[in-house]
Design a protein around this motif. Sequence first.
Motif, mmCIF file in Angstrom:
data_model
loop_
_atom_site.group_PDB
_atom_site.id
_atom_site.type_symbol
_atom_site.label_atom_id
_atom_site.label_comp_id
_atom_site.label_asym_id
_atom_site.label_seq_id
_atom_site.Cartn_x
_atom_site.Cartn_y
_atom_site.Cartn_z
ATOM 1 N N GLU A 105 2.907 13.423 -10.533
ATOM 2 C CA GLU A 105 3.980 14.398 -10.766
ATOM 3 C C GLU A 105 4.446 14.347 -12.217
ATOM 4 O OE1 GLU A 105 8.469 15.485 -9.084
ATOM 5 O OE2 GLU A 105 7.358 13.787 -8.269
ATOM 6 N N LEU A 106 4.534 13.143 -12.781
ATOM 7 C CA LEU A 106 4.947 12.988 -14.172
ATOM 8 C C LEU A 106 3.957 13.643 -15.129
ATOM 9 C CD1 LEU A 106 6.424 9.392 -14.513
ATOM 10 C CD2 LEU A 106 7.413 11.484 -15.451
ATOM 11 N N VAL A 107 2.675 13.470 -14.851
ATOM 12 C CA VAL A 107 1.653 14.090 -15.701
ATOM 13 C C VAL A 107 1.834 15.598 -15.716
ATOM 14 C CG1 VAL A 107 -0.814 14.534 -15.941
ATOM 15 C CG2 VAL A 107 -0.014 12.221 -15.442
ATOM 16 N N LYS A 108 2.068 16.192 -14.534
ATOM 17 C CA LYS A 108 2.250 17.637 -14.445
ATOM 18 C C LYS A 108 3.533 18.078 -15.139
ATOM 19 C CE LYS A 108 -0.331 18.080 -10.108
ATOM 20 N NZ LYS A 108 -0.265 18.433 -8.667
ATOM 21 N N LEU A 109 4.616 17.281 -15.002
ATOM 22 C CA LEU A 109 5.879 17.628 -15.650
ATOM 23 C C LEU A 109 5.747 17.623 -17.165
ATOM 24 C CD1 LEU A 109 8.489 15.686 -13.471
ATOM 25 C CD2 LEU A 109 8.238 18.167 -13.638
ATOM 26 N N LYS A 110 5.028 16.636 -17.691
ATOM 27 C CA LYS A 110 4.890 16.533 -19.138
ATOM 28 C C LYS A 110 3.988 17.614 -19.719
ATOM 29 C CE LYS A 110 5.884 11.572 -19.429
ATOM 30 N NZ LYS A 110 5.376 10.221 -19.800
ATOM 31 N N GLU A 111 3.203 18.267 -18.863
ATOM 32 C CA GLU A 111 2.364 19.371 -19.329
ATOM 33 C C GLU A 111 3.141 20.678 -19.449
ATOM 34 O OE1 GLU A 111 -0.749 19.477 -16.475
ATOM 35 O OE2 GLU A 111 -1.899 17.831 -17.381
ATOM 36 N N ILE A 112 4.360 20.729 -18.873
ATOM 37 C CA ILE A 112 5.162 21.953 -18.908
ATOM 38 C C ILE A 112 5.765 22.112 -20.302
ATOM 39 C CG2 ILE A 112 7.178 23.129 -17.946
ATOM 40 C CD1 ILE A 112 6.722 21.500 -15.379
ATOM 41 N N PRO A 113 5.558 23.239 -20.978
ATOM 42 C CA PRO A 113 6.153 23.447 -22.305
ATOM 43 C C PRO A 113 7.683 23.410 -22.231
ATOM 44 C CG PRO A 113 4.449 25.090 -21.840
ATOM 45 C CD PRO A 113 4.709 24.368 -20.558
ATOM 46 N N ALA B 212 9.010 5.872 -10.914
ATOM 47 C CA ALA B 212 7.610 5.414 -10.889
ATOM 48 C C ALA B 212 7.534 3.916 -11.139
ATOM 49 C CB ALA B 212 6.795 6.171 -11.938
ATOM 50 N N ASN B 213 8.306 3.419 -12.095
ATOM 51 C CA ASN B 213 8.305 1.977 -12.393
ATOM 52 C C ASN B 213 8.853 1.170 -11.221
ATOM 53 O OD1 ASN B 213 7.205 2.266 -14.961
ATOM 54 N ND2 ASN B 213 9.201 2.560 -15.915
ATOM 55 N N LEU B 214 9.832 1.733 -10.499
ATOM 56 C CA LEU B 214 10.366 1.041 -9.317
ATOM 57 C C LEU B 214 9.273 0.877 -8.268
ATOM 58 C CD1 LEU B 214 12.646 -0.090 -7.545
ATOM 59 C CD2 LEU B 214 13.159 2.272 -6.865
ATOM 60 N N TRP B 215 8.550 1.972 -7.956
ATOM 61 C CA TRP B 215 7.463 1.870 -6.976
ATOM 62 C C TRP B 215 6.383 0.895 -7.453
ATOM 63 C CZ3 TRP B 215 10.166 3.219 -3.417
ATOM 64 C CH2 TRP B 215 10.718 4.470 -3.207
ATOM 65 N N LEU C 47 7.682 -2.685 -6.889
ATOM 66 C CA LEU C 47 7.671 -3.019 -5.463
ATOM 67 C C LEU C 47 6.244 -3.222 -4.953
ATOM 68 C CD1 LEU C 47 10.449 -0.618 -4.123
ATOM 69 C CD2 LEU C 47 10.554 -3.109 -4.292
ATOM 70 N N THR C 48 5.301 -2.461 -5.480
ATOM 71 C CA THR C 48 3.889 -2.657 -5.125
ATOM 72 C C THR C 48 3.445 -4.066 -5.477
ATOM 73 O OG1 THR C 48 3.371 -0.313 -5.459
ATOM 74 C CG2 THR C 48 1.529 -1.867 -5.546
ATOM 75 N N GLY D 74 0.816 -1.215 0.000
ATOM 76 C CA GLY D 74 0.000 0.000 0.000
ATOM 77 C C GLY D 74 0.846 1.260 0.000
ATOM 78 N N LEU D 75 1.948 1.238 0.765
ATOM 79 C CA LEU D 75 2.848 2.390 0.806
ATOM 80 C C LEU D 75 3.468 2.646 -0.566
ATOM 81 C CD1 LEU D 75 4.575 4.561 2.220
ATOM 82 C CD2 LEU D 75 6.194 2.723 2.820
ATOM 83 N N PHE D 76 3.988 1.582 -1.195
ATOM 84 C CA PHE D 76 4.629 1.750 -2.502
ATOM 85 C C PHE D 76 3.613 2.157 -3.574
ATOM 86 C CE2 PHE D 76 7.844 -1.390 -0.716
ATOM 87 C CZ PHE D 76 8.755 -0.390 -0.431
ATOM 88 N N TYR D 77 2.370 1.692 -3.448
ATOM 89 C CA TYR D 77 1.349 2.114 -4.406
ATOM 90 C C TYR D 77 1.059 3.613 -4.252
ATOM 91 C CZ TYR D 77 -3.037 2.452 -6.948
ATOM 92 O OH TYR D 77 -4.023 2.835 -7.829
ATOM 93 N N HIS D 78 1.045 4.074 -3.004
ATOM 94 C CA HIS D 78 0.842 5.507 -2.760
ATOM 95 C C HIS D 78 1.984 6.320 -3.387
ATOM 96 C CE1 HIS D 78 -0.193 9.226 -0.688
ATOM 97 N NE2 HIS D 78 1.046 9.278 -0.222
ATOM 98 N N LEU D 79 3.225 5.860 -3.201
ATOM 99 C CA LEU D 79 4.371 6.547 -3.798
ATOM 100 C C LEU D 79 4.312 6.508 -5.326
ATOM 101 C CD1 LEU D 79 7.198 5.260 -1.423
ATOM 102 C CD2 LEU D 79 6.156 7.535 -1.440
ATOM 103 N N TYR D 80 3.852 5.379 -5.858
ATOM 104 C CA TYR D 80 3.711 5.249 -7.319
ATOM 105 C C TYR D 80 2.679 6.238 -7.860
ATOM 106 C CZ TYR D 80 1.852 3.281 -11.656
ATOM 107 O OH TYR D 80 1.382 3.125 -12.946
#
Length: 274
Positions: A35-43, A241-244, A247-248, A23-29
């Motif tokens: 965060e990745l979605v927001k980063l990819k939205e940055i021009p 993200a793939n690591l979390w 581990l999940t 559950g912890l690793f899923y939360h981190l994932y």
Amino acid sequence: MSDLPIFSPLVLIGVGSSFAFSGLFYHLYKEKKDELVKLKEIPKFIPDQHLVRILKASPHRKLQYVAVEGLVQADGETLASQFVPRCFGVIQKIAIEEHWKVWNNITRTWNSRTTNRKETNNTVPFSLVEPGAYISDITVKVHSPLEASGWFLERVHCRVKHAQEGLVEVLLEGLGGERPMAQKETEELLRVGTTMTGFGEVVLEGGTGTTMRLQAPQDGRRYILVPTDYKGFIERHEGTANLWKRLTALFGITGASLLAGAVYSTMGKNDRRD
């Protein structure tokens, strides 16, 4: 009648811990994916005419939050490494620290302690220029880089000098329960030619020229400098993200396997009793 399944404390701890970690690793994932979605939205831009044109057409000649990828170039004189020949940068940090051992009368052991840390920081103005451009008058000046988050210095020198056991060290040890162990000397640089990506606000200086400035955004978002290209920055976050995610799955499968094994074992014992 069969008895109710009763699991051993170790099995319960194993199952509970596995599901808790899953559950912890899923939360981190999930956090990293958001965060990745927001980063990819940055021009994302490079210092070129395209960015200049967009800034000239933008309100107030600025973009509130973008990513700019380029090569580090000093605006004037560079900083020469004090230890590495022909190594030049625009930000330099030199640190010298002493490591001592201190006698603890309560535990009757020697404990390590760092003391007398001396740090020198130097910086010169620098800009980002278009990767691959041989000569370019289009630059993005990096404003107040030491205020940005992100670790972008490269360690170019590290030397440890171990203390010699002499008369002074013996006296210090006998009088105060202390003795010098080593002196560590390091130098870190942001080197000229490093590929860097900056996240922040970009402003066109003068309104009509080709010189731009990258600075901390006024809307409260983070001012970030990273010593990699934009693609590498995104790939690093995707790797986390793939690591979390792995581990999940690992801890989830482990918990389910332990639970299934305990249930199967308990049911088998009950069947034999019947």
